[in-house]
Scaffold this motif. Structure first.
Motif, PDB file in Angstrom:
ATOM      1  N   MET B   1       0.757  -1.261  -0.080  1.00 26.58           N
ATOM      2  CA  MET B   1      -0.138   0.034   0.108  1.00 26.58           C
ATOM      3  C   MET B   1       0.882   1.355  -0.070  1.00 26.58           C
ATOM      4  O   MET B   1       1.871   1.275   0.676  1.00 26.58           O
ATOM      5  CB  MET B   1      -0.981  -0.141   1.239  1.00 26.58           C
ATOM      6  CG  MET B   1      -2.074   0.850   1.091  1.00 26.58           C
ATOM      7  SD  MET B   1      -3.253   0.544   2.577  1.00 26.58           S
ATOM      8  CE  MET B   1      -4.394   1.763   2.253  1.00 26.58           C
ATOM      9  N   ASP B   2       0.338   2.278  -0.556  1.00 25.62           N
ATOM     10  CA  ASP B   2       1.086   3.523  -0.610  1.00 25.62           C
ATOM     11  C   ASP B   2       1.419   4.097   0.525  1.00 25.62           C
ATOM     12  O   ASP B   2       0.581   4.120   1.714  1.00 25.62           O
ATOM     13  CB  ASP B   2       0.287   4.663  -1.528  1.00 25.62           C
ATOM     14  CG  ASP B   2       0.420   4.159  -3.047  1.00 25.62           C
ATOM     15  OD1 ASP B   2       1.220   3.352  -3.624  1.00 25.62           O
ATOM     16  OD2 ASP B   2      -0.323   4.784  -3.887  1.00 25.62           O
ATOM     17  N   ALA B   3       2.563   4.707   0.658  1.00 28.45           N
ATOM     18  CA  ALA B   3       2.859   5.569   1.989  1.00 28.45           C
ATOM     19  C   ALA B   3       1.706   6.647   2.356  1.00 28.45           C
ATOM     20  O   ALA B   3       1.359   7.070   1.525  1.00 28.45           O
ATOM     21  CB  ALA B   3       4.441   5.980   1.911  1.00 28.45           C
ATOM     22  N   LEU B   4       1.789   7.006   3.778  1.00 27.41           N
ATOM     23  CA  LEU B   4       0.966   7.991   4.061  1.00 27.41           C
ATOM     24  C   LEU B   4       1.753   9.253   4.097  1.00 27.41           C
ATOM     25  O   LEU B   4       2.692   9.175   4.838  1.00 27.41           O
ATOM     26  CB  LEU B   4       0.350   7.647   5.572  1.00 27.41           C
ATOM     27  CG  LEU B   4      -0.594   8.886   5.994  1.00 27.41           C
ATOM     28  CD1 LEU B   4      -2.143   9.040   5.306  1.00 27.41           C
ATOM     29  CD2 LEU B   4      -0.497   9.096   7.515  1.00 27.41           C
ATOM     30  N   GLU B  23      10.707   9.183  12.061  1.00 27.99           N
ATOM     31  CA  GLU B  23      11.956   8.414  11.505  1.00 27.99           C
ATOM     32  C   GLU B  23      12.451   7.161  12.131  1.00 27.99           C
ATOM     33  O   GLU B  23      12.523   6.328  11.536  1.00 27.99           O
ATOM     34  CB  GLU B  23      12.860   9.752  11.492  1.00 27.99           C
ATOM     35  CG  GLU B  23      14.225   9.408  11.211  1.00 27.99           C
ATOM     36  CD  GLU B  23      14.714   9.404   9.768  1.00 27.99           C
ATOM     37  OE1 GLU B  23      14.278  10.416   9.156  1.00 27.99           O
ATOM     38  OE2 GLU B  23      15.737   8.759   9.368  1.00 27.99           O
ATOM     39  N   ARG B  24      12.271   7.480  13.446  1.00 28.25           N
ATOM     40  CA  ARG B  24      12.977   6.238  14.552  1.00 28.25           C
ATOM     41  C   ARG B  24      12.080   5.119  14.221  1.00 28.25           C
ATOM     42  O   ARG B  24      12.724   4.011  14.340  1.00 28.25           O
ATOM     43  CB  ARG B  24      12.950   6.700  15.726  1.00 28.25           C
ATOM     44  CG  ARG B  24      13.954   6.117  16.704  1.00 28.25           C
ATOM     45  CD  ARG B  24      14.171   7.000  17.955  1.00 28.25           C
ATOM     46  NE  ARG B  24      12.922   7.018  18.885  1.00 28.25           N
ATOM     47  CZ  ARG B  24      12.622   8.252  19.254  1.00 28.25           C
ATOM     48  NH1 ARG B  24      13.557   9.080  19.450  1.00 28.25           N
ATOM     49  NH2 ARG B  24      11.540   8.158  20.086  1.00 28.25           N
ATOM     50  N   GLN B  25      10.705   5.584  14.377  1.00 28.04           N
ATOM     51  CA  GLN B  25       9.806   4.206  14.467  1.00 28.04           C
ATOM     52  C   GLN B  25       9.417   3.702  13.006  1.00 28.04           C
ATOM     53  O   GLN B  25       8.507   2.941  12.780  1.00 28.04           O
ATOM     54  CB  GLN B  25       8.697   4.582  15.184  1.00 28.04           C
ATOM     55  CG  GLN B  25       8.879   5.061  16.644  1.00 28.04           C
ATOM     56  CD  GLN B  25       9.038   3.794  17.526  1.00 28.04           C
ATOM     57  OE1 GLN B  25      10.245   3.288  17.401  1.00 28.04           O
ATOM     58  NE2 GLN B  25       8.069   3.274  17.977  1.00 28.04           N
ATOM     59  N   GLU B  26      10.108   4.080  11.886  1.00 25.72           N
ATOM     60  CA  GLU B  26       9.798   3.900  10.688  1.00 25.72           C
ATOM     61  C   GLU B  26       9.284   2.336  10.337  1.00 25.72           C
ATOM     62  O   GLU B  26       8.347   2.327   9.750  1.00 25.72           O
ATOM     63  CB  GLU B  26      10.973   4.185   9.639  1.00 25.72           C
ATOM     64  CG  GLU B  26      10.740   3.938   8.090  1.00 25.72           C
ATOM     65  CD  GLU B  26      11.936   4.035   7.245  1.00 25.72           C
ATOM     66  OE1 GLU B  26      13.109   4.552   7.847  1.00 25.72           O
ATOM     67  OE2 GLU B  26      11.725   3.950   6.135  1.00 25.72           O
ATOM     68  N   ARG B  27       9.902   1.460  11.041  1.00 25.28           N
ATOM     69  CA  ARG B  27       9.905   0.060  10.670  1.00 25.28           C
ATOM     70  C   ARG B  27       8.547  -0.380  11.534  1.00 25.28           C
ATOM     71  O   ARG B  27       7.754  -1.082  10.905  1.00 25.28           O
ATOM     72  CB  ARG B  27      10.930  -1.008  10.909  1.00 25.28           C
ATOM     73  CG  ARG B  27      11.942  -0.750   9.817  1.00 25.28           C
ATOM     74  CD  ARG B  27      13.070  -1.442   9.822  1.00 25.28           C
ATOM     75  NE  ARG B  27      12.835  -3.026  10.611  1.00 25.28           N
ATOM     76  CZ  ARG B  27      13.688  -4.004  10.966  1.00 25.28           C
ATOM     77  NH1 ARG B  27      14.771  -3.467  11.284  1.00 25.28           N
ATOM     78  NH2 ARG B  27      13.331  -5.149  11.170  1.00 25.28           N
ATOM     79  N   THR B  28       8.470  -0.063  12.700  1.00 22.93           N
ATOM     80  CA  THR B  28       7.340  -0.364  13.513  1.00 22.93           C
ATOM     81  C   THR B  28       6.068   0.126  13.144  1.00 22.93           C
ATOM     82  O   THR B  28       5.086  -0.305  12.701  1.00 22.93           O
ATOM     83  CB  THR B  28       7.523   0.111  14.811  1.00 22.93           C
ATOM     84  OG1 THR B  28       8.744  -0.168  15.368  1.00 22.93           O
ATOM     85  CG2 THR B  28       6.392  -0.089  15.821  1.00 22.93           C
ATOM     86  N   ARG B  38       5.171   8.805   6.161  1.00 25.32           N
ATOM     87  CA  ARG B  38       6.647   9.561   5.731  1.00 25.32           C
ATOM     88  C   ARG B  38       6.299  10.947   5.734  1.00 25.32           C
ATOM     89  O   ARG B  38       5.243  11.466   5.372  1.00 25.32           O
ATOM     90  CB  ARG B  38       6.881   9.165   4.177  1.00 25.32           C
ATOM     91  CG  ARG B  38       8.359   9.348   3.895  1.00 25.32           C
ATOM     92  CD  ARG B  38       8.719   8.376   2.490  1.00 25.32           C
ATOM     93  NE  ARG B  38       8.572   7.076   2.824  1.00 25.32           N
ATOM     94  CZ  ARG B  38       8.426   6.181   1.986  1.00 25.32           C
ATOM     95  NH1 ARG B  38       7.931   6.309   0.839  1.00 25.32           N
ATOM     96  NH2 ARG B  38       8.474   4.825   2.375  1.00 25.32           N
ATOM     97  N   VAL B  39       6.990  11.659   6.467  1.00 18.24           N
ATOM     98  CA  VAL B  39       7.018  13.222   6.744  1.00 18.24           C
ATOM     99  C   VAL B  39       7.376  13.773   5.086  1.00 18.24           C
ATOM    100  O   VAL B  39       8.653  13.477   4.691  1.00 18.24           O
ATOM    101  CB  VAL B  39       7.842  13.759   7.698  1.00 18.24           C
ATOM    102  CG1 VAL B  39       7.628  15.211   7.676  1.00 18.24           C
ATOM    103  CG2 VAL B  39       7.594  13.152   9.125  1.00 18.24           C
ATOM    104  N   VAL B  40       6.781  14.349   4.450  1.00 16.81           N
ATOM    105  CA  VAL B  40       7.187  14.726   3.022  1.00 16.81           C
ATOM    106  C   VAL B  40       7.272  16.452   3.001  1.00 16.81           C
ATOM    107  O   VAL B  40       7.827  16.883   2.106  1.00 16.81           O
ATOM    108  CB  VAL B  40       6.119  14.163   1.950  1.00 16.81           C
ATOM    109  CG1 VAL B  40       6.080  12.881   1.855  1.00 16.81           C
ATOM    110  CG2 VAL B  40       4.518  14.716   2.223  1.00 16.81           C
TER     111      VAL B  40
END
Lengths: 439, 439
Positions: B1-4, B23-28, B38-40
């Motif tokens: 699914m696409d990133a938020l 950033e730190r919890q990216e995988r979780t 993702r912060v864009v």
């Protein structure tokens, strides 16, 4: 939007209350969920039993499986209990048929939760079980959704009302474990066979579920170290109070350098901590998130109304289309977990030893602890009531309790020191060893 | 699914922490949400300010509105603060553009929440604000989802850490309000202009939000009766302790026969209650559901990490597609609420009066209360330290405090009785009147 059609298997006190709440809250639920929630089918062992329920207009199914596979049911609510037939297969059938499932069955979630979660995932439906741990205390939702972005370091709690009731009475009235257990049984707070509660297994089941949600590990009751409360004496509770602690049966899951440690045991907690204030049948859970102060959730852990409240909230989530993976992430991403080797556990300890000769024993014990590099925070030599003659002078031959609080050390060191003390033959009986959990 | 794709307006301590956590919890987060988060895009007043953030690969927008309307942003996170420009219009623009919104802005939710909720509803997007009340304490989610099927009778809590810190210090160290306030300011727990906190308005804003969620009423800060803590003395805190109570600034919303009563005032709570144990800057909320034992949620009410934890959880809900109406039900179904007429409030009261002549005054007061059918639970005539001469004998001319606890009565009756006592000219100064809240 179409009504959510609910089928309920099991009409005990909780099941009957769920039917009543859905009826009574009809308008609120419709407003909150954006669609009506309607009980369309029920089943229970006896159709004839008086329950004070108006079941007109509700289909009576011949068994749980019939509800689980009924095409006119959208959400299957399992309130039968038991880990295998008929609860387990009925839930499987419902999930496989693409129905969301709500259950209050902690034993089943602890045993078959992973398999059922995988099935729920595959069919894109919900498997909600808020009532399985801490009844209406929203601990499952908090871990699964409310702390989705927080690394959890530790979760611990009072998860069994029976044990907390017994420990509270023992502390407040100076009664023995056996006396309090009998009272708890008389009042309906303890089962005729209390072993499952007082030996810590109920707490272990609940802890294994919370640990999975908190740490992203597989649910594994067998990985929980378990000790119950049967060896606790009023003396321990008095000493705890004197030393600034309170004794609770805690379930603790904590991230350590060696992995996730899951354990259930009598625990000394600082008297000023939130968890220490929790008395009687009340439950509580404290969550330590990375860098954030502890969050504590307190409430009833059992009771028909509190359990039904959680079940209905789970049903409302289904009606609203709110869905998270049952254990917070896909089953395939849950890590394996192995049993914590308790000899490597690190923490403070409360030790109570019965000194044969109260003159030199404290010094001997202190020496043996020092040999294992264990620092002593406090040491108290107590005069038990029965060890005095009519004039209040100690009777020479009666053993006198020596109570110690250690600073953080390893369980291994404590065991070695106590073995040395026992070889010295200065104490009688088995030392009481109770772990301390700092807040 | 696409990133938020997340856009954040405001990079103060909370905003910066949210960027770090995502950033730190990216995988979780990806595991929990089934898609990356993702912060864009970000924006803040100063681009040059050092924040210790790696913003490479993240678009710097020229203002909040630019993020709110950016077609490459799915979720707009407002951490600017303030109730009008630029926060309010940016949130409106984001909702109108079909983006879900996450905010920690309690003032804005209290003032414009209904309008924004209606907009969110219209566009079928989320408006999440867990951090606005009690930071990481999951009270919004618990009311909105966890208790969806439970009729709530009362909700009350310690919602302002500054006030609780001041009252805790005053109680523990016998200090005056002014001394504690100065310390709180020095430690950064209180603002240079503390009125918003110590006069109870911050608590009132939060309470108005909780009351809406609990009772299905419109958010209306103007309907909250508000009293702050500036008149509280160390004497009141000492007397509370002596009488089995503790003094807290509570926000209380309760269902009464006259409607929903919302009030913020210094309150005597039983010392054994969960809420009484909450010390320092900690917040807590207790929820009394129909027929179920109270649920209490305790934790930090402020702080960058705790606030960011709630913001990220709200973002995770958006990523997962979890969405409930912002106030738990459609805005059109929220009932109007009017200000509680406090003269009709019913409950127990703590009264402290300064008796001019300590011989007959207690009797006069008791008579005046009896005339209004007010029953007295306890009455204590205290000897203040300063009202004694060198030999410990009372100095005749100094007023002596008389402290009373009444059984449940109406505020009207209390006011009438105190007016009569004042006409009797047996007391000096203004009586201290503090409401008691039973658990």
């Amino acid at each position: 939007m179409d009504a959510l059609r609910v089928g309920i298997a099991g009409l005990g006190t909780v099941g009957a209350e769920v039917v009543r709440v859905i009826e009574r809250q009809e308008r609120t639920l419709a407003a909150r969920c954006g669609r009506p929630v309607r009980v369309v089918a029920v089943t229970a062992r006896s159709k004839a039993k008086k329950r004070g329920l108006d079941l007109r207009g509700i289909k009576w199914a011949k068994n749980p499986l019939a509800i689980a596979t009924d095409p006119e049911v959208d959400c299957f609510v399992e309130l039968i209990g038991g880990v295998d037939e008929p609860a387990g297969p009925a839930i499987e059938a419902a999930l496989a048929a693409g129905k969301s499932v709500v259950t209050a069955n902690k034993a089943l979630i602890a045993k078959h939760g992973l398999k059922l979660a995988a099935l729920a995932e595959k069919h894109g439906v919900a498997l909600n079980y808020e009532a399985a741990v801490g009844a209406a205390i929203p601990v499952i939702k908090t871990l699964r959704e409310g702390l989705a972005g927080t690394d959890i370091d530790r979760i611990y709690g009072i998860l069994n009302g029976t044990c907390n009731y017994i420990l509270t009475r023992m502390e407040q009235e100076g009664l023995s474990f056996d006396e309090c257990l009998k009272d708890a049984q008389r009042l309906g707070y303890a089962e005729a066979n209390p072993a499952f509660d007082v030996d810590g297994h109920d707490t272990a089941q609940k802890l294994s579920i919370l640990a999975s949600l908190a740490f992203g590990t597989k649910v594994a009751q067998s990985a929980v170290y378990v000790e119950g409360i049967t060896s606790i004496t009023p003396e321990d509770l008095r000493a705890a109070a004197d030393l600034g602690y309170r004794l609770k049966l805690l379930g603790v899951a904590v991230r350590t350098p060696q992995g996730i440690e899951q354990r259930v045991h009598p625990t000394m907690v600082p008297r000023s901590s939130s968890i220490a204030q929790v008395m009687g049948v009340t439950n509580a859970v404290t969550i330590d998130g990375d860098g954030i102060p502890p969050i504590t959730l307190v409430g009833a852990g059992a009771g028909a109304a509190a359990t039904a409240s959680a079940v209905v909230a789970d049903i409302a989530d289904v009606a609203r289309g709110i869905r998270a993976e049952p254990f917070g992430r896909p089953v395939a991403k849950l890590a394996a977990i192995s049993k914590a080797p308790m000899q490597r556990h690190e923490g403070g300890y409360y030790l109570r030893l019965m000194a044969r000769d109260h003159a030199g024993t404290a010094a001997t014990i202190a020496t043996r602890l020092a040999e294992q590099d264990i620092s002593i925070e406090s040491i108290v030599q107590r005069q038990p009531d029965r060890a005095a003659d009519g004039n209040g002078k100690p009777v020479k031959s009666a053993p006198v309790p020596v109570i110690l609080i250690t600073y953080a050390t390893s369980e291994d060191a404590v065991r070695r020191a106590l073995q040395a003390v026992q070889r010295d033959k200065v104490i009688s009986g088995r030392p009481q060893v109770i772990r301390i959990e700092k807040n």
